[in-house]
Design a protein around this motif. Sequence first.
Motif, PDB file in Angstrom:
ATOM      1  N   TYR A  51      -2.421   0.330  10.523  1.00  0.00           N
ATOM      2  CA  TYR A  51      -3.635   0.648   9.781  1.00  0.00           C
ATOM      3  C   TYR A  51      -3.303   1.703   8.723  1.00  0.00           C
ATOM      4  O   TYR A  51      -2.593   2.674   8.996  1.00  0.00           O
ATOM      5  CB  TYR A  51      -4.705   1.207  10.717  1.00  0.00           C
ATOM      6  N   GLU A  52      -3.832   1.520   7.523  1.00  0.00           N
ATOM      7  CA  GLU A  52      -3.657   2.483   6.437  1.00  0.00           C
ATOM      8  C   GLU A  52      -4.963   2.616   5.673  1.00  0.00           C
ATOM      9  O   GLU A  52      -5.911   1.850   5.888  1.00  0.00           O
ATOM     10  CB  GLU A  52      -2.537   2.038   5.490  1.00  0.00           C
ATOM     11  N   HIS A  53      -4.996   3.558   4.750  1.00  0.00           N
ATOM     12  CA  HIS A  53      -6.138   3.727   3.850  1.00  0.00           C
ATOM     13  C   HIS A  53      -7.453   3.849   4.623  1.00  0.00           C
ATOM     14  O   HIS A  53      -8.410   3.092   4.403  1.00  0.00           O
ATOM     15  CB  HIS A  53      -6.221   2.557   2.848  1.00  0.00           C
ATOM     16  N   THR A  70      -7.065  -0.918   5.217  1.00  0.00           N
ATOM     17  CA  THR A  70      -5.957  -1.852   5.007  1.00  0.00           C
ATOM     18  C   THR A  70      -5.214  -2.036   6.323  1.00  0.00           C
ATOM     19  O   THR A  70      -4.814  -1.048   6.955  1.00  0.00           O
ATOM     20  CB  THR A  70      -4.968  -1.344   3.936  1.00  0.00           C
ATOM     21  N   VAL A  71      -5.038  -3.284   6.734  1.00  0.00           N
ATOM     22  CA  VAL A  71      -4.318  -3.586   7.971  1.00  0.00           C
ATOM     23  C   VAL A  71      -3.177  -4.540   7.636  1.00  0.00           C
ATOM     24  O   VAL A  71      -3.392  -5.583   7.004  1.00  0.00           O
ATOM     25  CB  VAL A  71      -5.228  -4.244   9.025  1.00  0.00           C
ATOM     26  N   THR A  72      -1.972  -4.169   8.029  1.00  0.00           N
ATOM     27  CA  THR A  72      -0.798  -5.024   7.841  1.00  0.00           C
ATOM     28  C   THR A  72      -0.446  -5.689   9.161  1.00  0.00           C
ATOM     29  O   THR A  72      -0.424  -5.020  10.200  1.00  0.00           O
ATOM     30  CB  THR A  72       0.410  -4.210   7.347  1.00  0.00           C
ATOM     31  N   VAL A  73      -0.180  -6.996   9.124  1.00  0.00           N
ATOM     32  CA  VAL A  73       0.230  -7.722  10.330  1.00  0.00           C
ATOM     33  C   VAL A  73       1.478  -8.529  10.019  1.00  0.00           C
ATOM     34  O   VAL A  73       1.564  -9.215   9.000  1.00  0.00           O
ATOM     35  CB  VAL A  73      -0.902  -8.635  10.863  1.00  0.00           C
ATOM     36  N   PRO A  82       0.836  -1.208   0.000  1.00  0.00           N
ATOM     37  CA  PRO A  82       0.000   0.000   0.000  1.00  0.00           C
ATOM     38  C   PRO A  82       0.865   1.251   0.000  1.00  0.00           C
ATOM     39  O   PRO A  82       2.012   1.226   0.459  1.00  0.00           O
ATOM     40  CB  PRO A  82      -0.788  -0.122   1.306  1.00  0.00           C
ATOM     41  N   MET A  83       0.317   2.334  -0.529  1.00  0.00           N
ATOM     42  CA  MET A  83       1.014   3.623  -0.495  1.00  0.00           C
ATOM     43  C   MET A  83       0.026   4.704  -0.078  1.00  0.00           C
ATOM     44  O   MET A  83      -1.187   4.554  -0.239  1.00  0.00           O
ATOM     45  CB  MET A  83       1.615   3.954  -1.864  1.00  0.00           C
TER      46      MET A  83
END
Length: 523
Positions: A281-283, A287-290, A233-234
């Motif tokens: 958390y993003e966006h 969007t969640v990165t783990v 994601p960006m």
Amino acid sequence: VPKTYKGPHITFPITKNQLEHAMDALQKNQTLHAKYVVSLLQKVRQQLATLPNVNVISLMNHQRLVICGDVHGSMHNLLHVLEKNGLPCRGLLYLFNGDFVDRGESGVEVLLLLCLFLLYEPNCVFLNRGNHEDFIINIKYGFQKEVQRKYKNHADIILDLVNDVFAWLPLASVVNNKIFVCHAGISRKITYEKLMNIERNKFQTLLKLPDGSWSSTLIQQWEMLCDLLWSDPMPGPGLQHNKKRGFGVMYGSDVTKSFLDENNWNVLIRSHECIPNGFAYEHDDKTVTVFSVSNYYSPFSNKGAFIIVWPDSQIKPYQFIVINNKLQKHFSFRKQVNSIETAAIRDLKIKILKKQDILKKRFQCLETNIGKTQLTGNMHLNIERTIKQGLPWANLAPLLVDVTNAGLISYEKMFVDCSHVSKVDQKADLASVEEGRLYENEDVLEEIFRDMDLDGSGSISQQEFQEACSRLCTLPEKQEDMKEKIDLFIKLLDRNHDGHINFNEFLEAYRIVSSNSSAKIIL
């Protein structure tokens, strides 16, 4: 297998005892015999080949799902996640979101343990493919050499099977038809329908670029897989080539929103990159990165995390750090008990016992046709009509009473077994009330636990517990009186003697306190 072999033995179907011994051996870095490794990988390949490209996971009211990000051959971090949550079972499901191997020293053991879990609890363990489930990546980042070092003469056949297993891994998962989980990310090329039609087993590696022999369909599938397993994601909107990785894309918040809205999903959970706090958390929180390896670059360089998904599709990330990459205590299958699930089953048995007169009459009405031994379907229907809990009785039956190979259950024996629970625990009714309090207050208890867990490690140290008690008692003269009592209380709470209080131990402390008072948490 030679008689000199002292390690665990594996037959199929895998028994609980075999899983127990294999798990003990793997965490001690004992080598599983090559014959068993080959057989295990063959069985897993066969199992994976029956699965769709996208796992569909639906949580019942009594279940929760743990989503584990990259593990990268770290047995210590994997065991830490298992220790904090429990082993896979009907009430506790696991989704491992790719990158099981490479970089860490125990990639073989991690992979074999996940394979054992998948075969032992196929309805409770789910695997997604990551970009490191790729034989060319494995050559570069260490897994191939690890297999060659540990299995020498059998390395070639094992690696061939591993490549097949990796190629057959599902590509993504959908949880409760609300949460999309994939290893890396998305792009505008990816749709759910196209994803379901990818011939995934044809792609043992994505690093082999398309040539003139590839069909246009195969090229499109390769492009989607690259985006799914390599993207990031960006900030902001749009799409651009992922220069950092060389494959996949950088996707913006508008791409995430469009993808989720199109499928009526709420959130995208992904892994693929080390996050300082273990999750991010993003966006607009869509969007969640783990990432599940703590100390990834060096000691204390980052925290690890896992995500728990509840039946209502709410998600909660939890952080941890494995100190010095060592567990405080050897994690034993025998000692791992999910106390909440055990209490819930006991509670159900007590409810069945209370309704036994009604249930007996219902069962007796069927005796003339079926006899005293009832088919499980009839038992499930009659129990639900009487108990009215809305539970999956077909899944719970083996936990409540013995089921024969023919799927038959003696209802008389069921009542005897339920009665035995009551006789063993003469305070069964009180216990039920205690568990009710526990379930009622679990969310609040969890918030208190996290407030006390100052370093976010997933457990409370003695110092953290003392500091929390000091905040509650501000009088200096009382604090000194309390110190000795606090030390004793911590020793009582620390059931596994690892010097820390985990969440299950914290819940047990509340249960004990509430059983001796009308304790209730008030916000």
